[in-house]
Design a protein around this motif. Structure first.
Motif: not given
Length: 185
Positions: A61, A64, A71-74, A76-77, A80-81, A99, A113
């Motif tokens: 991951s 930064s 972004a990190r949340w994007q 990771e989401r 997972r998807h 995202a 990324t």
């Protein structure tokens, strides 16, 4: 290393794996494959080294986000998807909406990324899942192909051979033989 730089399989197998340690692990596995007939101990040492290198996640991951990346949340989401929907068709437009980005911007940010296009990443995750199923289950290659989201067995075989240089059946047979030898030791 037991294999020289003329090995055509190391580059293609490393296509699935993304970082330098994964490339080293791929080379170790190829060395083990060559040594299995003559020196089982050396082959097992190569396999153990490769396993220790691959225990860390192959796609770390981002601490930064890179400039222009997700972004990190994007990230990771999206991961997972993809991992939870490998058996289905995954559209870039669906990933972009997760995202909350446009398709064009998302594709560029994804590549920044993850270091590869969304399609290449999805194919590599499907191949990784197929490898896991081939070593952990007795399902047929046809069933594994469908479970991993390939259109059919031939599609999986083409992608697998392109990435590893070996057919799925040969790869499965070699890995079953190595795991049987490892349990004997």
């Amino acid at each position: 290393m037991l294999l020289d730089s003329q090995s055509q399989n190391s580059d293609s197998f490393a296509g699935i794996l993304s970082d330098a340690s994964s490339t080293t692990a791929a080379q170790l596995l190829l060395d083990a494959r060559q040594a299995i007939g003559s020196d089982v101990g050396a082959a097992l040492r190569c396999i153990r080294q490769a396993a220790s290198l691959l225990e860390a996640p192959s796609q770390p991951s981002p601490v930064s986000p890179a400039r222009g990346g997700l972004a990190r949340w994007q990230a990771e989401r999206i991961k997972r998807h993809i991992d939870s929907n490998l058996d289905e068709a995954i559209q870039v437009s669906d990933l972009a909406s997760l995202a909350r980005l446009s398709c064009g911007y998302f594709s560029n940010a994804f590549k920044t990324t993850f270091g590869q296009s969304p399609h290449a990443y999805i194919v590599s995750r499907r191949l990784t899942r197929a490898m896991e199923l081939m070593t952990s289950s007795s399902k047929s290659l046809c069933e594994i192909a469908i479970d991993c989201g390939f259109s059919d067995q031939a599609h999986m075989c083409r992608q697998f051979r392109r990435a590893t240089g070996a057919s799925p059946n040969a790869w499965r047979r070699d890995n079953m033989m190595m795991s049987a030898l490892a349990t004997q030791q």
